[in-house]
Design a protein around this motif. Sequence first.
Motif, PDB file in Angstrom:
ATOM      1  N   CYS A 137     -11.504   5.005  -1.333  1.00  0.00           N
ATOM      2  CA  CYS A 137     -10.822   4.420  -2.495  1.00  0.00           C
ATOM      3  C   CYS A 137      -9.310   4.506  -2.311  1.00  0.00           C
ATOM      4  N   GLY A 138      -8.675   3.352  -2.231  1.00  0.00           N
ATOM      5  CA  GLY A 138      -7.223   3.320  -2.118  1.00  0.00           C
ATOM      6  C   GLY A 138      -6.575   3.980  -3.321  1.00  0.00           C
ATOM      7  N   ASN A 139      -5.400   4.595  -3.091  1.00  0.00           N
ATOM      8  CA  ASN A 139      -4.761   5.296  -4.192  1.00  0.00           C
ATOM      9  C   ASN A 139      -3.247   5.216  -4.105  1.00  0.00           C
ATOM     10  N   GLN A 140      -2.604   5.788  -5.109  1.00  0.00           N
ATOM     11  CA  GLN A 140      -1.161   5.655  -5.281  1.00  0.00           C
ATOM     12  C   GLN A 140      -0.343   6.506  -4.324  1.00  0.00           C
ATOM     13  N   TYR A 141      -0.980   7.377  -3.565  1.00  0.00           N
ATOM     14  CA  TYR A 141      -0.220   8.252  -2.678  1.00  0.00           C
ATOM     15  C   TYR A 141      -0.132   7.743  -1.242  1.00  0.00           C
ATOM     16  N   TRP A 142      -0.780   6.632  -0.982  1.00  0.00           N
ATOM     17  CA  TRP A 142      -0.588   5.906   0.272  1.00  0.00           C
ATOM     18  C   TRP A 142      -1.125   4.495   0.048  1.00  0.00           C
ATOM     19  N   ASN A 143      -0.229   3.515   0.029  1.00  0.00           N
ATOM     20  CA  ASN A 143      -0.599   2.179  -0.443  1.00  0.00           C
ATOM     21  C   ASN A 143      -0.837   1.170   0.679  1.00  0.00           C
ATOM     22  N   GLY A 144      -1.269   1.654   1.839  1.00  0.00           N
ATOM     23  CA  GLY A 144      -1.576   0.723   2.917  1.00  0.00           C
ATOM     24  C   GLY A 144      -2.862  -0.039   2.682  1.00  0.00           C
ATOM     25  N   GLY A 145      -2.923  -1.221   3.258  1.00  0.00           N
ATOM     26  CA  GLY A 145      -4.107  -2.066   3.146  1.00  0.00           C
ATOM     27  C   GLY A 145      -3.938  -3.344   3.925  1.00  0.00           C
ATOM     28  N   PRO A 146      -4.940  -4.216   3.911  1.00  0.00           N
ATOM     29  CA  PRO A 146      -4.854  -5.463   4.688  1.00  0.00           C
ATOM     30  C   PRO A 146      -3.609  -6.283   4.385  1.00  0.00           C
ATOM     31  N   ALA A 147      -3.185  -6.314   3.105  1.00  0.00           N
ATOM     32  CA  ALA A 147      -2.069  -7.181   2.730  1.00  0.00           C
ATOM     33  C   ALA A 147      -0.747  -6.752   3.343  1.00  0.00           C
ATOM     34  N   ASN A 148      -0.596  -5.496   3.699  1.00  0.00           N
ATOM     35  CA  ASN A 148       0.666  -5.046   4.308  1.00  0.00           C
ATOM     36  C   ASN A 148       0.443  -4.461   5.707  1.00  0.00           C
ATOM     37  N   ASN A 149      -0.643  -4.907   6.329  1.00  0.00           N
ATOM     38  CA  ASN A 149      -0.960  -4.468   7.692  1.00  0.00           C
ATOM     39  C   ASN A 149      -1.067  -2.942   7.805  1.00  0.00           C
ATOM     40  N   TRP A 150      -1.561  -2.332   6.715  1.00  0.00           N
ATOM     41  CA  TRP A 150      -1.831  -0.903   6.687  1.00  0.00           C
ATOM     42  C   TRP A 150      -0.572  -0.070   6.944  1.00  0.00           C
ATOM     43  N   THR A 151       0.559  -0.587   6.496  1.00  0.00           N
ATOM     44  CA  THR A 151       1.826   0.150   6.622  1.00  0.00           C
ATOM     45  C   THR A 151       2.168   0.748   5.258  1.00  0.00           C
ATOM     46  N   GLY A 152       1.441   1.748   4.860  1.00  0.00           N
ATOM     47  CA  GLY A 152       1.581   2.280   3.513  1.00  0.00           C
ATOM     48  C   GLY A 152       2.626   3.367   3.378  1.00  0.00           C
ATOM     49  N   VAL A 153       3.051   3.559   2.128  1.00  0.00           N
ATOM     50  CA  VAL A 153       3.942   4.650   1.747  1.00  0.00           C
ATOM     51  C   VAL A 153       3.419   5.232   0.431  1.00  0.00           C
ATOM     52  N   ALA A 154       3.917   6.379   0.053  1.00  0.00           N
ATOM     53  CA  ALA A 154       3.604   6.920  -1.264  1.00  0.00           C
ATOM     54  C   ALA A 154       4.325   6.098  -2.319  1.00  0.00           C
ATOM     55  N   MET A 155       3.624   5.804  -3.406  1.00  0.00           N
ATOM     56  CA  MET A 155       4.219   4.987  -4.449  1.00  0.00           C
ATOM     57  C   MET A 155       5.091   5.847  -5.361  1.00  0.00           C
ATOM     58  N   SER A 156       6.178   5.249  -5.847  1.00  0.00           N
ATOM     59  CA  SER A 156       7.133   5.941  -6.710  1.00  0.00           C
ATOM     60  C   SER A 156       6.796   5.693  -8.174  1.00  0.00           C
ATOM     61  N   GLN A 157       6.931   6.732  -8.997  1.00  0.00           N
ATOM     62  CA  GLN A 157       6.710   6.560 -10.428  1.00  0.00           C
ATOM     63  C   GLN A 157       7.950   6.048 -11.143  1.00  0.00           C
ATOM     64  N   TYR A 158       9.072   5.922 -10.432  1.00  0.00           N
ATOM     65  CA  TYR A 158      10.339   5.614 -11.092  1.00  0.00           C
ATOM     66  C   TYR A 158      10.689   4.132 -11.079  1.00  0.00           C
TER      67      TYR A 158
END
Length: 496
Positions: free
Chosen positions: A248-269
């Motif tokens: 299950c994808g989550n907010q602490y690493w946002n990689g996936g097909p749409a960004n070629n699995w280049t994820g980062v932790a999402m910011s709450q700000y």
Amino acid sequence: MSAAADDADPAVGLAGSDLYLNPWSTTLEAAQALAGQARADAQLLGSIPSADWFTTGTPAEVEEAVDDVVTAAAVQGRMPVLVAYNLPFRDCAQYSAGGALDTAAYQAWIDGLVAGIGGRPATVILEPDGLGIIPHYVTLDGVAEWCQPAEIPAETAAADRYTQLNYAVDALGALPSASVYLDGTGASWLNVGEISDRLLKGGVQRADGFFLNASNYQFTANSTAFGTWISQCIAYVTEVSPGDFGSCGNQYWNGGPANNWTGVAMSQYGEWSADAADPALNTAGVDSRYESILGGVEPTTRFVIDTSRNGLGPWQFPADTYPVHEDWCNPPDRGLGVRPDTTTDVPLVDAYLWIKVPGESDGKCYRGTGGPLDPARGIEDPAAGQWFAEQARELVALADPGVAPLDCHVGWDVEADASGFAAKVRTSAAGNLAFFFAGDQAVRKATRGEFTQDGAAVTATAAERPGNAPDALLHVVGEPDQPWIFWLDGRACTSD
């Protein structure tokens, strides 16, 4: 007679309902001891529906208290929002410590709450933090969480929490017209897979859904994305790949097909969206992960969002200033969020609610210092649940969307007489004045103006009068209590 003995109303869900505004709310109660701007702020906040919290008492006491609110709401044909907050060792004995003594006591208390609702419509927000803070809990990743009280047996504490919540879900679910939502924490707290697992163990599939952001400040857009991912995760682990929470994808690493699995932790700000230029605010990667793993399976678990204090989002606390920032505890310079609304037109979102009562303190916040002052404010914060006039002023002044001040005023002067009292009513404009009595007061006649009364609800005409004469003069049988809120031609007013 218990509410359970009443004839059941047709089943009514939260979505699309008209929310009940309690004319005897804790907000309006606080206004009675205030003056000037602080009183006007409390009366303004009390004119917008907030949840009613039930936090203590015997089973008989909570039954009576709930029955009072649900009965009044049913008379108006409106939906009351009730917060049940009495789990054993709630909040891990922190700022909102308290709760039932044990599982048996909690189940008896829930039985009282259920009896108070009976066959009438009601929405129950079941135990804020109840799934976010579980004593002696070990996460899916094998991490022992911080709440480890010595007073509770470590080997049974987590199982007991689930027993308690499942009992409440089933007891409330047996009612014909009640809705119940479980704690889904928030977008800056547990990851999607972790809270999805806890929701399933807590009985979310037998509930109406879950709630997010209770008493917190996360942006509505972020809660919407987070809640949608939780619903998608629940669908995935129950219908596609049972138990595979790790996918299950989550907010602490946002990689996936749409960004070629280049994820980062999402910011709450900042506000999240699928087209955000900032990678830390972009949801497209996680969105595309769920699209790829769900196939044609549609998520169905619904949720509500607390928007009471999130208009400006969370407090971006100054770095290296306080030993503990406690950004959830009375953060400065926050604003009201979207007004309560049960017609969101957002997939899976049943409502925006004011679960936390805006203007009531989160607790005495010391931010890692010895207190008693809150170092972020330079004053001593009120105890949890007590009125915080300074914070109420901020919430009103910084609301996004903005909130207009109440633009009418009512004066209520009382003179006792042999049978009760005479109320001299002065209004800032002519019109139809509506209010509720607290007890069994009855208007006997109106020397000036006309009136109608239906139970506790009274409507009186207020005509323009020359000089200093009152706009209406009501002769009332009963105790000389002043109503806490007035409406003039449907607009809430301030009052003396």
